[in-house]
Enzyme design. Structure first.
Site, short mmCIF file in Angstrom:
data_model
loop_
_atom_site.label_atom_id
_atom_site.label_comp_id
_atom_site.label_asym_id
_atom_site.label_seq_id
_atom_site.Cartn_x
_atom_site.Cartn_y
_atom_site.Cartn_z
CG PHE A 137 -0.16 -0.26 2.51
CD1 PHE A 137 0.60 0.73 3.11
CD2 PHE A 137 -0.18 -1.52 3.09
CE1 PHE A 137 1.33 0.49 4.25
CE2 PHE A 137 0.54 -1.77 4.25
CZ PHE A 137 1.29 -0.76 4.84
CB SER B 231 7.32 -1.55 9.75
OG SER B 231 7.14 -2.22 10.98
CE LYS B 232 -0.53 -4.82 6.11
NZ LYS B 232 -0.94 -5.29 4.77
NE ARG B 233 8.36 -7.25 11.04
CZ ARG B 233 8.98 -7.06 12.22
NH1 ARG B 233 8.55 -7.67 13.31
NH2 ARG B 233 10.04 -6.26 12.30
N GLY C 289 0.89 -1.75 12.24
CA GLY C 289 -0.43 -1.99 11.70
C GLY C 289 -0.88 -0.98 10.66
#
Length: 260
Positions: A13, A240-242, A245
């Site tokens: 994204f 970060s997404k990890r 979220g």
């Protein structure tokens, strides 16, 4: 005329940090009467997804700032290979026939891999023979070793930067499947599109030494570099997404009712 570019990869994204980089580029282009270029860096075919590409355009259109020119890196593969070949013909790159991961056993714990002497020192006739017989190879940049030299540039944010070629590995220009690496494709396109200022995240600062070598080998005008400090979480780590979220996605803010 000043020309800047925003070059996202459709492998996820639109990150809010990437959107911030886009805004800095857009502001500089509009402030100086220059051009804003959107270039989709989509040569990582194994990781590209249509959903990621849609997310990038959804986020950018929501910001409603616009751009002047648009390109897809995958439409420009012939240019990338042409520049790689020109660098090879100059003797500034060599074919590496080492099977992927085969060199791992030659490394000792803690060592930094710089080059495979057997590949780097192979005579051109043998290299041509193996290539003609169909052996797969990566094309690597022949980083100066003896003597080593200093690669220097001035970053508009971080100031004077320098690194010895003794500490830069012989990085790949083309993978064994013939696809360009990020380093080659990015520099080839920046040169061809006459990008005057490369404004990107600080995580690319160390890549710039390799990019200086490619611009020089290609006989291209060196752009001005400006690396932006990264957005970080309250604990000081990179967003970060990890770890953090959905708060790292631009569309999260759009869907929550934030104004562009």
């Amino acid at each position: 005329m000043n020309r800047v570019r925003f070059a996202p990869s459709p492998t996820g994204f639109l990150h809010i940090g990437s959107a911030r980089t886009f805004i800095f580029n857009w502001l500089y282009a509009r402030h100086t009467g220059g051009s804003m270029i959107l270039r989709i860096d989509d040569t990582d075919v194994e990781r590209n997804t249509e959903a990621s590409l849609n997310s990038i355009f959804d986020g950018l259109r929501w910001l409603d700032l616009g751009w002047d020119e648009q390109y897809r890196q995958s439409d420009r593969l012939a240019l990338h290979r042409q520049i790689a070949q020109a660098i090879f013909v100059k003797g500034l790159a060599y074919r590496d026939f080492t099977p992927a991961q085969a060199d791992q056993g030659e490394r000792r714990a803690g060592d930094t891999w710089l080059f495979n002497p057997g590949m780097r020192e192979m005579v051109r006739e043998e290299s041509d023979r193996r290539a003609a017989s169909g052996d797969r190879f990566a094309l690597r940049y022949r980083v100066p070793r003896e003597p080593a030299r200093q690669i220097c540039f001035t970053d508009a944010v971080y100031g004077a930067q320098a690194k010895s070629t003794a500490d830069i590995e012989d990085f790949a220009l083309l993978r064994s499947d013939g696809m360009p690496t990020y380093h080659l494709a990015s520099c080839a396109d920046d040169a061809d599109l006459r990008i005057s200022h490369i404004v990107r995240g600080q995580d690319h600062l160390t890549n710039t030494f390799k990019h200086c070598l490619i611009f020089e080998a290609a006989g291209a005008t060196m752009p001005q570099f400006a690396h932006l400090p990264l957005l970080v979480a309250p604990d000081g780590t990179k967003l970060s997404k990890r770890r953090h979220g959905p708060v790292v996605s631009v569309t999260t803010y759009r869907d929550a009712g934030f104004l562009p």
